[in-house]
Write a protein that holds these residues in place. Sequence first.
Motif, mmCIF file in Angstrom:
data_model
loop_
_atom_site.group_PDB
_atom_site.id
_atom_site.type_symbol
_atom_site.label_atom_id
_atom_site.label_comp_id
_atom_site.label_asym_id
_atom_site.label_seq_id
_atom_site.Cartn_x
_atom_site.Cartn_y
_atom_site.Cartn_z
ATOM 1 N N SER A 65 0.760 -1.264 -0.034
ATOM 2 C CA SER A 65 0.028 -0.069 0.056
ATOM 3 C C SER A 65 0.746 1.327 -0.022
ATOM 4 C CB SER A 65 -0.858 -0.042 1.142
ATOM 5 O OG SER A 65 -1.832 -1.149 1.389
ATOM 6 N N LEU A 66 1.922 1.285 0.602
ATOM 7 C CA LEU A 66 2.866 2.265 0.620
ATOM 8 C C LEU A 66 3.529 2.552 -0.357
ATOM 9 C CD1 LEU A 66 4.163 4.375 2.713
ATOM 10 C CD2 LEU A 66 5.871 2.846 3.231
ATOM 11 N N LEU A 67 4.059 1.640 -1.135
ATOM 12 C CA LEU A 67 4.875 1.737 -2.480
ATOM 13 C C LEU A 67 3.872 2.014 -3.496
ATOM 14 C CD1 LEU A 67 7.147 -1.711 -2.084
ATOM 15 C CD2 LEU A 67 7.628 0.774 -1.529
ATOM 16 N N LYS A 68 2.788 1.805 -3.611
ATOM 17 C CA LYS A 68 1.791 2.369 -4.728
ATOM 18 C C LYS A 68 1.998 4.025 -4.686
ATOM 19 C CE LYS A 68 -1.766 -1.215 -4.329
ATOM 20 N NZ LYS A 68 -3.140 -1.767 -3.949
ATOM 21 N N HIS A 69 2.311 4.564 -3.491
ATOM 22 C CA HIS A 69 2.256 5.986 -3.439
ATOM 23 C C HIS A 69 4.023 6.495 -3.662
ATOM 24 C CE1 HIS A 69 -1.849 6.382 -2.676
ATOM 25 N NE2 HIS A 69 -1.556 5.524 -1.623
ATOM 26 N N ALA A 70 4.827 5.570 -3.129
ATOM 27 C CA ALA A 70 6.272 6.028 -3.017
ATOM 28 C C ALA A 70 7.016 5.406 -4.339
ATOM 29 C CB ALA A 70 6.952 5.408 -1.773
ATOM 30 N N VAL A 71 6.454 5.949 -5.607
ATOM 31 C CA VAL A 71 6.892 5.517 -6.815
ATOM 32 C C VAL A 71 8.238 5.899 -7.583
ATOM 33 C CG1 VAL A 71 4.370 5.142 -7.279
ATOM 34 C CG2 VAL A 71 5.420 7.320 -7.906
ATOM 35 N N ASN A 72 8.949 6.812 -6.853
ATOM 36 C CA ASN A 72 10.112 7.338 -7.266
ATOM 37 C C ASN A 72 11.390 7.023 -6.541
ATOM 38 O OD1 ASN A 72 8.832 8.976 -9.432
ATOM 39 N ND2 ASN A 72 7.918 10.123 -7.842
#
Length: 462
Positions: free
Chosen positions: A234-241
């Motif tokens: 769920s976190l990695l879906k937003h931390a994409v860079n």
Amino acid sequence: MDFNEPPTLFDTAIQCLLHHEPLAIQALQEIPGELFVPLFTAAFKGRHEKILSAMVKSWPFFCLHVGPLSMQEAQHKLWKVMVESLQLFPAENPAFRSPKLRILDLTQHPGCKTKCPVITTTCTPCLRCCAYSERSLMKVESQCSSSSSESEGQSPKTTMELLVSLSLDSAFRENEFFALLLSKVEQSLGSLHLCCRDLRIKNLSECRWALSHLDLKCVSHLAVVKASLTNVVSLLKHAVNLDSLSLSKITCRSFKGRTFRNFLCQLRGMDHLKELSLSSFCLTDHLEHVLRVLSADLDFLQLPFCELSYSDFKFLSQCPQVNHLKLLDISNNSMYWDDCVPFYCLLENLCGTLQHLAINHCLLTDATLSILAPALSRCSQLRLFSFSSNPITMPMLRRILEYLTSMTQLKYVIYPIPVHCYGRWQDRGSFDPQKLGAVNAQLKIMLQEAKRDDMTWMTYTG
């Protein structure tokens, strides 16, 4: 006698000015811009809070990076002073020269100077400017320049960026510095962009409140300790860079379920990822699935306590994604099998790039190391080699030293205490200090004879 160079007249003048705070603050309106950086450096190191506050309000450059000056002791207090001093609206600073500061960078970026050099091209005037958030200076100003006028009622544009590194845990909501950051953002009425570049999270499920205040697109270095793989996805879906991802003590119920497939999907989309660390993350017979989705640009790979199997090592030796690694840490994974060809081939593949190798506590024996030593000696770029807590004998330790002394780039070796120094090797808390002292003395003599006084050999006794 003190052999340090005496201070220059310029250094003496700066120190004299710092000891007269009212005069120093008044002088900020008159001194040329090129004097700001050395004066700021001296004020920061001397912890002159009032002068630092005045300098932030009068800073004549686009950016201010304090990472090169950061000190562990009391640095948050100085950061607090600078954040409080940010001038978000022109009316706030009638007593100071018109500030040009747009980016205050509190991160620990290596090699970054206090201010960026003047750039005469159309590039951004700061090398650390946020590139991904919709609230970044670069994107907001680009949008404004493409439009002749802004609509009425539109939220105010970003005029300043604050770059930070944060460490979140379950008690972080009460953190005074974080509360200050959020207060400053609220006061800015939308003109201040809080940009978190380095984010460390402990107990992810208890940090949702803090995360809701951050734009995770900004994060380039992410570390998560103790979480379920579901929450990580769920976190990695937003931390994409991300440039760097570190996951430790992650629980995964099944490698065949949707959660693990979603995790692999997120890894596949990380085009910028250079560093991956998976620690205490059981990957037995499943390392292949993780490595296949990574880009071929990976520089750092850390896999301690991952319970890697022989098949995992075999795939690692054949995987094109790890053929250019600069750092490899596979410590605390048992390599007790007779066939060490996969690891030998891995060293052969990395001989031109590997700079840091850690194989601590892998149950490596004399027989295994004797086979690996020739491949290891061909790693011409190796600078640090650590193989502590492996059950080897003194003859093998001497042989390894003979192999390694020809490697001119190698400066640091962390070696295991030989088995003869223990009553029982399994009981590593009770070694004989006198025997270890004799080992150290013998290694020192061998280094001197090999004319390698620049090489340091050390061991852990704790």
